[in-house]
Design an enzyme around this catalytic site. Structure first.
Site, PDB file in Angstrom:
ATOM      1  CB  SER A   1     -51.390   7.893   2.026  1.00 32.58           C
ATOM      2  OG  SER A   1     -52.781   7.657   2.033  1.00 32.58           O
TER       3      SER A   1
ATOM      4  N   GLY B   1     -56.140   6.915   5.746  1.00 37.94           N
ATOM      5  CA  GLY B   1     -56.403   5.633   4.618  1.00 37.94           C
ATOM      6  C   GLY B   1     -55.400   5.308   4.200  1.00 37.94           C
TER       7      GLY B   1
ATOM      8  CB  THR C   1     -51.636   4.581   3.562  1.00 39.16           C
ATOM      9  OG1 THR C   1     -52.558   5.582   3.944  1.00 39.16           O
ATOM     10  CG2 THR C   1     -50.240   5.018   3.844  1.00 39.16           C
ATOM     11  CB  VAL C   2     -48.150   2.504  -0.476  1.00 37.02           C
ATOM     12  CG1 VAL C   2     -49.302   2.062  -1.374  1.00 37.02           C
ATOM     13  CG2 VAL C   2     -47.580   3.825  -0.954  1.00 37.02           C
TER      14      VAL C   2
END
Length: 528
Positions: A364, A345, A346-347
């Site tokens: 994340s 799933g 995040t940056v």
């Protein structure tokens, strides 16, 4: 390079000799401030990453995990800062469940992001951690206006996690998720970021913060202990790689899932990718089929590297990938099972500076706000990476104490064939990430698109079996051709920010860089 952009977009590629690209403008500008203050690309990436824990808490937090790839001007380095399961976790602890919990304390593994910040800063940073943390501390203490995209994700987090320990106190002021344009402050997070910077991250793992995390875990029946936190170490793991087009693509070794991207690209080369135009139905069909084959192997063989029965080099072996490519039919969609390699799933943040240093960093929570658990009085929101373990007794990714779970977050880095750096990039978005890496590599490395056009282009996503989701801007003629081949195509309207990731790319071109940032998020390329 192709400078045209045939896709609907209001953005142009950004050029400069110093650059930061990430998913929120305030984070990109925080990184740029470090470069303007005499810092390097690592300082810029860390300032952006810490700021993202404040302004985009829907994707990451102080209790996230992280990975990074760094070109220091001479050599490529890979860092794995993902955490391990609490020592008390066993398969028996989760007996009776079909899958691992995805929220609450039973989904929390040791958070690794803080160790990544400290390792990167200590080894490569030019500025102090206090200087690098200053923008994040400012936004946490003084506040910021929540963007419409983040407000929408925040509300989804409230619906899913509002009853989790500490969540409402930290993230639901006046009992509600902040609306678009609302000013939000998190004083506790500011204090914690200050403590982390002052102690070079040590307090998080062996000091007062560690005690508070462990005490809150114990109070709610969690397994995470002070010992689990104290034993955590980020490790310099190098990279795994594979040639593609005229480049070499590098990924972090397992437990990161970059292996799937490398496998898919290897399968594509053996399948003859590149004969048709970039957005032609044949090109898209081959890409989808290769991704399905790579995922079939990933879901069967992928785990913490210490526990894998088939090492990455066996899964990336040319003879094996040629066998997998031979399973693809150009006229028909497949539903492949996993293969069995022989012994052979995040940056996301990317930054680059005028000295040549380039950084690819990803951190994340996994699913939105992660576990939903927030340690009171600290602003520390904890990831839910434990959900990445399997409960199948014979699986290599079976949950166990001290073991790292299979991870979706993956930074990427492309090198030229002559050993010079080419592109730092990533595509946040859970299990979409390796699919996003494949699509970016095809567009930029093989077909020569500029980074912004690659970020703007409509995307596809395999969903299981013969299922494929596509964005609304996808060419209807291509959709029809894919359906005729047996693909079960679903057009997902308005879900790009959730399901089709967010790409950030920096491509080196001579003495300067060309950057792109995904229009599906709030992102920005900042440069000078």
């Amino acid at each position: 390079m192709d400078w045209t952009n045939p896709y609907p977009s209001s953005r142009s590629a950004v050029l400069g000799r110093n650059m930061v690209s990430t998913s929120h403008p305030l984070a990109a500008q925080a990184g740029l401030r470090m470069l303007l203050s005499g810092g390097n690309a690592v300082d810029a990436a860390l300032a952006a990453a810490q700021t993202l824990t404040v302004v985009e808490p829907t994707g990451c937090g102080i209790g996230s995990d992280a990975f990074a790839i760094v070109w220091d001007g001479q050599q490529l380095h890979g860092l794995n800062a993902s955490g391990r399961a609490p020592r008390a976790w066993t398969p028996e602890r989760f007996q009776g469940r079909e899958q691992m919990p995805d929220k609450g304390w039973e989904s929390v593994t040791v958070p690794g992001a803080v160790s990544a910040w400290a390792e990167l800063s200590n080894r490569f940073g030019a500025l102090s951690m206090e200087q690098v943390a200053a923008p994040a501390i400012h936004y946490a203490r003084e506040g910021f206006a929540v963007s419409p995209i983040i407000a929408r994700l925040w509300e989804l987090g409230r619906l899913r996690l509002g009853d989790q320990p500490g969540f409402a106190q930290a993230f639901l002021p006046e009992g509600r998720a902040p609306a678009a344009g609302q000013w939000y402050r998190n004083q506790d997070q500011a204090d914690t970021l200050e403590r982390i910077a002052a102690t070079q991250g040590r307090d998080f793992y062996t000091g007062e913060l560690a005690k508070r995390i462990a005490a809150f875990s114990q109070a709610h029946g969690g397994a995470l202990t002070e010992q689990d936190l104290a034993e955590h170490r980020a490790n310099w793991c190098g990279t795994i790689s594979r040639p593609f087009a005229h480049s070499v693509l590098h990924e972090i070794p397992p437990n990161g899932q970059g292996l799937a991207a490398l496998m898919a690209l290897g399968i594509l080369e053996h399948a003859g990718i590149g004969r048709e135009p970039l957005d032609h139905a044949d090109t898209v069909h081959l890409s989808i089929e290769a991704m399905k084959l790579a995922f079939a192997d990933l879901y069967e063989h992928h785990a913490d590297l210490e526990h894998m029965r088939h090492p990455p080099e066996h899964l990336l072996d040319d003879a094996y990938l040629r066998e997998r490519a031979a399973l693809i039919r150009r006229d028909q969609a497949g539903d492949p099972g996993h293969g069995l390699p022989g012994p052979s799933g995040t940056v996301y943040v990317t930054a680059a500076d005028a000295s040549g240093m380039m950084v690819s960093l990803i951190q994340s929570n996994y699913m939105g706000f992660g576990s939903g658990v927030v340690v009171p009085g600290t602003g520390i929101s904890l990831q839910n990476r434990g959900h990445g373990f399997s409960l199948r007794p014979d699986h290599v990714n079976l949950v166990a104490g001290g073991k790292r779970p299979s991870h979706t977050i993956i930074p990427a880095f492309a090198m030229n064939a002559d050993g010079t750096p080419q592109m730092s990039f990533g595509v946040m978005g859970g299990p979409f990430q390796s699919q996003g890496h494949v699509q970016m590599a095809l567009r930029v490395l093989l077909y020569g698109q500029n980074p912004q056009a690659a970020a703007d282009a409509p995307r596809w996503r395999v969903t299981g079996g013969r299922g494929v989701a596509v964005e609304p801007d996808f060419d209807p003629v291509v959709i029809q051709s894919l359906r005729e081949r047996g693909h079960d195509i679903q057009v997902e309207s308005g879900s790009g920010v959730f399901a089709f990731g967010g790409a950030q790319l920096i491509l080196r071109q001579g003495e300067h860089y060309v950057g792109g940032s995904d229009p599906r998020k709030d992102g920005q390329v900042a440069a000078f």
